[in-house]
Design an enzyme around this catalytic site. Structure first.
Site, mmCIF file in Angstrom:
data_model
loop_
_atom_site.group_PDB
_atom_site.id
_atom_site.type_symbol
_atom_site.label_atom_id
_atom_site.label_comp_id
_atom_site.label_asym_id
_atom_site.label_seq_id
_atom_site.Cartn_x
_atom_site.Cartn_y
_atom_site.Cartn_z
ATOM 1 N N ALA A 63 0.868 -1.180 0.000
ATOM 2 C CA ALA A 63 0.000 0.000 0.000
ATOM 3 C C ALA A 63 0.901 1.226 0.000
ATOM 4 C CB ALA A 63 -0.860 -0.006 1.257
ATOM 5 N N GLY A 102 0.887 -5.147 0.713
ATOM 6 C CA GLY A 102 -0.238 -5.175 -0.235
ATOM 7 C C GLY A 102 0.176 -5.730 -1.586
ATOM 8 N N GLU A 105 -0.199 -9.371 -1.111
ATOM 9 C CA GLU A 105 -1.653 -9.604 -0.972
ATOM 10 C C GLU A 105 -2.333 -9.535 -2.338
ATOM 11 O OE1 GLU A 105 -2.832 -7.993 3.403
ATOM 12 O OE2 GLU A 105 -1.778 -6.536 2.117
ATOM 13 N N GLU A 125 4.388 -5.420 7.202
ATOM 14 C CA GLU A 125 3.579 -4.355 7.802
ATOM 15 C C GLU A 125 3.899 -4.150 9.292
ATOM 16 O OE1 GLU A 125 1.070 -5.792 4.310
ATOM 17 O OE2 GLU A 125 2.560 -6.590 5.703
#
Ligand code: T1G
Length: 723
Positions: A63, A102, A105, A125
């Site tokens: 992200a 992310g 992911e 993270e």
């Protein structure tokens, strides 16, 4: 919008290339582009499969970290992932580089994952005070099992593609062009497979873990050991518990989202992201252009085979650079090499390197007695004990013996780098490279910029610092540089608290409960109480009040860990500190002799006085400009990066300056005013704290006064005073 997707079709396969340089985070433009491109591919009948890849050296680095704490624009990551999972055509992730957070992911939402050999995956993270909030805590356990998934998420480590293949995270390894191979893979599965697997439906491994309490208890033990004080690890474990115990995948996703918000709102997230960006900012020096040429460092020399010399040599060997250690004493050399070998053996015993790797790495370290042996190296780092005259002598000899364009660096922790430069014919090549003990472990590298240090030398050292896996931070050449200058106040307060009635274990446990990795008295025992004591004896200087107890202990041959007794007692072969009640009579006598009435002292007072001493000195460094960068926020970042990576300050508090910002400078200012009533000489509050607290400001707010001039000047006594 930031970032985009480059869309193309080859052989009936749509190729979606994430384009958001330099590392392709999932910024709003990328999320928007993903949705648009998936819809386009889905509606194009000529398209039978989809390949998702990244432009440049990264697949997707997660992200967009800079969006956290901001108002998010555009579609969410979940909206984009839904398009991928709901695709009726096979979606292949072609991992061409870093697939982190992310990014992984995203790949876990695809039906298949192919990686280049350079690819690597991870869910780091936790290093940002967050958890994998886009399905990582629900999907990864389904692929590798909950126990392995927890290890990956709690460590935050990067896993190379070959290992990821073994774990079953990726389906195949590309030996050639990753996109070409992924297109071939997509065509093959589109032809052969009616349906395509989704990780969300792979429940076998989570079901098998149901009822196995060990998985969770072992994860909690790992978090307690490696992530002390951090909030996010507990939430990660809760998410995986949900993945194991809930039958419905989407129920697990809801729980993950709930716990993610808790992490997002926790102050640790702001603190840890502050350090993420702080470390990256620290590597840039405003007035040294990015394109400044850098020297290649292919061979290194070290002067001094003591603890620091040996640790620094390991840093070079660990990344494959041959290094030659020179010492004037054969016995010292033998002892130094033996210590290095012991360290490597310890790593082999702990499975952190193979015996072959040890042989190869240790083989890169050679040694000798003559400077001529290092005449052709690209850099020499002098790492002898702190004595300016000795270092001047060494630099003069090095200037003669080593090739003209080699860099001459000193590992001094506070002596005058300009003086070293001025005794050579190459002052532009002289720089301070202050490593922290143990040098092969501690990440901080204080790079001391002398008045004549050239841009090329600085740029070379900053990039070398990164290659050595260090966090390089630039300091101007001023007494104690950044770290030790701030530390002076911290240890002064610790020693004053000891005189006023606290005991070493109380001070240490208060600060370790605050999050410091080691309290000041355990640290002094580790460094050696006799260092300052011998320096004072040598220079005939009177012990300052704050060293009275230290010197009284040394007078009784208590030098710390090195001889098994200091502020604590130690048993042979162990570094564990044991109480030393026999010292209390010494503390009481020294207090009495120096007019201190011993009293009960609270842990909070201990924390406030030691930590605020760091903050107050940090504010003065900010005012003076010693941390040589223009933007205040940059300088705040530098000091916090220094304390996180060099002095064991808890990363989840973001460093002393960030801690002060989060406590509120008005609170800090009031406490310093209170302390100043009892000790006005020490607690001279930095003007900046006063001015910022009046406007409820934060460190980093104030614009940098362009005409800052560093307050310099080296009087030796100030450095020796408190060690
Ligand atoms: N977001 C925004 N900027 C980023 C970024 C990111 N994810 N990653 C890197 N940058 C910037 C960085 O600040 C620097 O900027 C430039 O890119 C180059 O980085 C929902 C919650 C990928 C291994 O934790 O570990 O996904 O200084 O110097 O050494 O679950 O960057 O040039 O202006 O570090 O080659 C999780 C973070 C996010 C990975 C490359 N992802 N990045 O290292 O380059 S949270 C991460 C890295 C998340 C989801 C959650 C490294 C790297 P500038 P660099 P590098």
């Amino acid at each position: 919008m930031k970032g985009k997707i480059n869309y193309s079709v080859t052989d009936g396969i749509a190729i979606l290339e994430v384009d958001n340089p330099p590392v392709n985070p999932l910024s709003d433009g990328v999320r928007h582009g993903l949705i648009e491109s998936m819809e386009k591919a889905e509606s194009d009948d000529s398209v039978v499969g989809i390949v998702l890849t990244g432009k440049g050296r990264s697949f997707i680095a997660g992200a967009d970290i800079s969006e956290f704490g901001q108002q998010i624009e555009g579609p969410s990551i979940h909206d984009a992932f839904e398009k991928i999972e709901k695709s009726t055509k096979p979606v292949i992730a072609a991992i061409n580089g870093s697939a982190l957070g992310g990014g992984l992911e995203t790949a876990l939402c695809c039906h298949y994952r192919v990686s280049s050999k350079q690819g690597f995956i991870g869910l780091p993270e936790v290093n940002l005070g967050l958890l994998p909030g886009a399905g990582g805590t629900q999907r990864l356990p389904r692929l590798v099992g909950p126990a392995e998934a927890l290890k990956i998420m709690l460590s935050g480590r990067h896993i190379p593609a070959v290992k990821a293949l073994d774990m079953g995270v990726i389906d195949s390894l590309s030996e050639g062009d990753i996109v070409e191979d992924a297109v071939a893979f997509a065509k093959d599965v589109a032809e052969k497979n009616e349906t395509h697997p989704l990780v969300r439906n792979l429940n076998e491994k989570v079901l098998a873990a149901r009822g196995d309490e060990n998985i969770i208890s072992e994860a909690r033990a790992l978090a307690a050991k490696t992530r002390k004080g951090q909030f996010a690890p507990g939430k990660i474990i809760q998410c995986v518990e949900e993945a194991i115990n809930l039958d419905d995948f989407d129920e697990g996703m809801k729980k993950e989202a709930e716990y993610f918000i808790e992490c997002l709102l926790n102050p640790q997230r702001e603190a840890m992201i502050h350090i993420f960006f702080g470390e990256r900012a620290a590597s840039k020096i405003n007035d040294v252009p990015k394109e400044t040429p850098k020297m290649d460092i292919n061979k290194a020399g070290i002067i001094g085979s003591g603890t620091m010399g040996g640790g620094i040599a390991m840093c070079f060997a660990n990344i494959g650079i041959p290094v030659h250690i020179v010492d004037q004493d054969e016995e010292n050399l033998k002892k130094g090499l033996a210590a290095i070998e012991r360290n490597y053996k310890f790593m082999v015993d702990r499975g952190r390197m193979s015996a072959e790797q040890m042989e190869k790495t240790f083989g890169l370290i050679s040694s000798g007695l003559s400077y001529e042996e290092i005449s052709d190296v690209d850099i020499v780092i002098e790492a002898v004990y702190e004595n300016l005259d000795l270092k001047l002598e060494i630099f003069k000899k090095l200037d003669e013996a080593v090739k003209d364009d080699a860099i001459l660096a000193s590992n001094t922790s506070g002596l005058d780098v300009d003086a070293l430069a001025d005794c050579t014919k190459r002052p532009g090549k002289v720089v301070g490279t202050h490593f922290f003990s143990p040098a092969n472990v501690m990440r901080l590298l204080e790079v001391v910029r002398g008045e004549k240090t050239s841009n090329e030398t600085l740029a070379t050292i900053m990039s070398l610092g990164k290659v050595l896996k260090k966090a390089p931070v630039v300091s101007l050449n001023a007494p104690g540089f950044i770290g030790n200058r701030m530390l002076f106040g911290y240890t002064t307060q610790a020693n004053k608290l000891l005189l006023e009635g606290a005991l070493p274990h109380q001070v240490d446990s208060a600060l370790e409960n605050f999050g410091m990795s080691m309290g000041p008295f355990r640290m002094l025992d580790l460094v050696g109480l006799d260092l300052g004591w011998r320096a004072r004896k040598l220079s005939g200087t009177e012990s300052p009040i704050t060293a009275k107890i230290n010197d009284a202990l040394c007078d009784l041959d208590r030098y710390g860990q090195k001889n098994g007794k200091g502020f604590y007692n130690y048993v042979e072969g162990s570094r564990a500190p044991h109480p030393a009640p026999e010292n209390e009579a010494i503390y009481e006598q020294v207090s009495k002799d120096n007019g201190f009435e011993r009293r009960e002292i609270s842990d909070q007072e201990i924390i406030d006085r030691c930590i605020l001493a760091l903050v107050n000195e940090g504010a003065k460094i900010l005012e003076e400009g010693v941390a040589q960068r223009s933007g205040d926020m940059d300088v705040v970042g530098d000091m916090d990066v220094v304390y996180i990576n060099g002095y064991g300050f808890p990363i989840w508090r973001g460093g002393p300056m960030q801690y002060a910002n989060m406590e509120g400078l008005d609170v800090i200012s009031a406490k310093i005013d209170e302390f100043a009533k009892n000790d006005p000489e020490f607690w001279q509050k930095a003007d900046l704290i006063g001015s910022l607290s009046e406007v409820k400001g934060r460190f980093g707010d104030a614009p940098a006064p362009e005409d800052r001039k560093p307050v310099s000047g080296f009087n030796k006594s100030s450095v020796a005073g408190n060690l």
